[in-house]
Design an enzyme around this catalytic site. Sequence first.
Site, PDB file in Angstrom:
ATOM      1  CD1 TRP A   1       7.940   6.468   3.458  1.00  0.00           C
ATOM      2  CD2 TRP A   1       6.352   8.244   3.798  1.00  0.00           C
ATOM      3  NE1 TRP A   1       7.242   6.688   2.438  1.00  0.00           N
ATOM      4  CE2 TRP A   1       6.139   7.692   2.680  1.00  0.00           C
ATOM      5  CE3 TRP A   1       5.802   9.405   4.404  1.00  0.00           C
ATOM      6  CZ2 TRP A   1       5.030   8.326   2.059  1.00  0.00           C
ATOM      7  CZ3 TRP A   1       4.765   9.748   3.640  1.00  0.00           C
ATOM      8  CH2 TRP A   1       4.289   9.175   2.640  1.00  0.00           C
TER       9      TRP A   1
ATOM     10  CG  HIS B   1      -0.680   1.332   4.684  1.00  0.00           C
ATOM     11  ND1 HIS B   1      -0.335   0.548   3.946  1.00  0.00           N
ATOM     12  CD2 HIS B   1       0.491   2.194   4.876  1.00  0.00           C
ATOM     13  CE1 HIS B   1       0.803   0.580   3.222  1.00  0.00           C
ATOM     14  NE2 HIS B   1       1.396   1.720   3.927  1.00  0.00           N
TER      15      HIS B   1
END
Length: 159
Positions: free
Chosen positions: A26, A87
């Site tokens: 990522w 998150h």
Amino acid sequence: MAKEGLPAVELPDASGLKVAVVTARWNAEICDRLHKHAVDAGRAAGATVSEYRVIGALELPVVVQELARTHDAVVALGCVVRGGTPHFDYVCDSVTEGLTRIALDTSTPIGNGVLTTNTEEQAVERSGGEGSVEDKGAEAMVAALDTALVLSQIRATEG
């Protein structure tokens, strides 16, 4: 500035040490830079460096745990940028707690080079790119190698 208060750190002589670098995919541009600088620092220090990639930061701890069994040190690299949901906090807490637990449970140094930033710009500033104020990939490697050398010294004298 973020560098204020940091100790002066030199590249240790890590000849004979085996270190693994595990990097999340990522935020690839940032993580690739962290990865390159960590690997370069490890090799410049004389360590044998093996390289692994995982999807994201949450996948780092399980791979790091496996590698901690067979390496003198492991470096975990990733980049988590705050979004609009909780998150971010869950990921950052889980990864940090996981890496710390692995280091303590295995007595293997884990260099935590997982950036946790509010913005992508902050991540770029810490990833060792042009104009960066820090290089967390190389710093995580140096910290892991230095700690591995200290543990080796303790084990040799306390043995």
